[in-house]
Design a protein around this motif. Structure first.
Motif, PDB file in Angstrom:
ATOM      1  N   TYR A  28       2.338 -15.810  23.185  1.00 27.00           N
ATOM      2  CA  TYR A  28       2.930 -15.789  21.899  1.00 27.00           C
ATOM      3  C   TYR A  28       2.639 -17.451  21.179  1.00 27.00           C
ATOM      4  O   TYR A  28       2.945 -17.394  20.211  1.00 27.00           O
ATOM      5  N   THR A  29       1.875 -18.161  22.016  1.00 28.19           N
ATOM      6  CA  THR A  29       1.690 -19.430  21.449  1.00 28.19           C
ATOM      7  C   THR A  29       1.100 -19.598  20.191  1.00 28.19           C
ATOM      8  O   THR A  29       0.319 -18.978  19.801  1.00 28.19           O
ATOM      9  N   GLY A  30       1.899 -20.524  18.964  1.00 35.43           N
ATOM     10  CA  GLY A  30       1.570 -20.552  17.956  1.00 35.43           C
ATOM     11  C   GLY A  30       2.310 -19.528  16.933  1.00 35.43           C
ATOM     12  O   GLY A  30       2.015 -19.570  15.570  1.00 35.43           O
ATOM     13  N   GLN A  35       8.188 -15.374  12.666  1.00 36.24           N
ATOM     14  CA  GLN A  35       7.037 -14.552  13.130  1.00 36.24           C
ATOM     15  C   GLN A  35       7.661 -13.531  14.340  1.00 36.24           C
ATOM     16  O   GLN A  35       7.352 -12.441  14.295  1.00 36.24           O
ATOM     17  N   LEU A  36       8.172 -14.077  15.129  1.00 34.69           N
ATOM     18  CA  LEU A  36       8.668 -13.497  16.308  1.00 34.69           C
ATOM     19  C   LEU A  36       9.709 -12.580  15.992  1.00 34.69           C
ATOM     20  O   LEU A  36       9.865 -11.274  16.573  1.00 34.69           O
ATOM     21  N   THR A  77       4.623 -16.540  27.816  1.00 34.56           N
ATOM     22  CA  THR A  77       4.634 -15.153  27.954  1.00 34.56           C
ATOM     23  C   THR A  77       5.726 -14.401  27.359  1.00 34.56           C
ATOM     24  O   THR A  77       7.034 -15.222  27.471  1.00 34.56           O
ATOM     25  N   ALA A  78       5.670 -13.448  26.603  1.00 33.67           N
ATOM     26  CA  ALA A  78       6.770 -12.434  26.168  1.00 33.67           C
ATOM     27  C   ALA A  78       6.289 -11.235  26.750  1.00 33.67           C
ATOM     28  O   ALA A  78       5.166 -10.711  26.767  1.00 33.67           O
ATOM     29  N   VAL A  79       7.538 -10.287  26.932  1.00 34.47           N
ATOM     30  CA  VAL A  79       7.297  -8.765  27.325  1.00 34.47           C
ATOM     31  C   VAL A  79       7.797  -8.005  26.370  1.00 34.47           C
ATOM     32  O   VAL A  79       8.812  -8.263  25.815  1.00 34.47           O
ATOM     33  N   PRO A 101      -3.160 -13.550  14.345  1.00 33.09           N
ATOM     34  CA  PRO A 101      -4.034 -13.696  15.573  1.00 33.09           C
ATOM     35  C   PRO A 101      -3.614 -14.196  16.637  1.00 33.09           C
ATOM     36  O   PRO A 101      -4.112 -14.466  17.770  1.00 33.09           O
ATOM     37  N   ALA A 102      -2.553 -15.290  16.526  1.00 36.70           N
ATOM     38  CA  ALA A 102      -1.810 -15.947  17.597  1.00 36.70           C
ATOM     39  C   ALA A 102      -1.342 -14.976  18.623  1.00 36.70           C
ATOM     40  O   ALA A 102      -1.193 -15.339  19.919  1.00 36.70           O
TER      41      ALA A 102
END
Length: 184
Positions: A28-30, A35-36, A77-79, A101-102
């Motif tokens: 999820y970098t960026g 957005q999250l 990392t995210a799950v 696109p990130a």
């Protein structure tokens, strides 16, 4: 020595792995916090999206019997722990990634089977469970109608022949069976 916070985090993730029918690992970098939040909302009740620590996630996955995720647990990392339809969750992640696109899908697991990022994309291209079930029901209905039509004509002909034979016997017409003679 493990801190109580880390032990609790591992226990929580272990439960999530055990109670989920799929898990999708992403980078999820960026992405911003906003957005999250948008991604979590877009997944709805179908999945829970959590930013995780790789080491703790490896431990939790191992404790839950999931041994196929280690290669994906690097970097940020995210799950997405999927408890609903995995196709809908995969579509949600794919659609979000189109506009953001990130977000990168690394891989995942579905019912204990490892999935590559490409396999998750293919999963996202499937129709939803409800649509597939509706198509199956429609196909079965069409097959049953065809089978009924196939058997209806011979059965109708048999019933008409049997009725004609019965009418002929009742009227004592020609070709009626002779009465049985008493046995001596």
């Amino acid at each position: 020595m493990a801190t109580p916070d880390k032990v609790a985090a591992v226990e929580e993730m272990t439960d999530r792995f055990r109670n989920s029918n799929a898990a999708v690992v992403t980078a999820y970098t960026g992405l911003s916090v906003a957005q999250l939040k948008e991604l979590r909302r877009s997944l709805g009740d179908n999945a829970q999206y959590r930013v995780v620590k790789n080491t703790l996630t490896k431990i939790a996955a191992k404790e839950a019997g999931v041994t196929t995720l280690d290669e994906f647990l690097t970097g940020s990392t995210a799950v997405a722990f999927v408890t609903g339809d995995p196709v809908e969750a995969a579509k949600g992640l794919r659609d979000f990634a189109k506009n953001n696109p990130a977000l990168e899908v690394k891989g995942g697991v579905l019912d204990g089977k490892a999935l590559s990022a490409d396999e998750i994309k293919k999963l996202a291209d499937l129709e939803s469970r409800e649509v597939l079930l509706a198509k199956l029901a429609g196909g079965m209905k069409a097959s049953m109608a065809k089978a009924a039509a196939t058997f209806q004509a011979p059965l109708t002909k048999f019933v008409r022949t049997a009725d004609a034979l019965r009418d002929k016997v009742e009227q004592g017409g020609a070709g009626s069976p002779a009465p049985a003679e008493a046995a001596e």
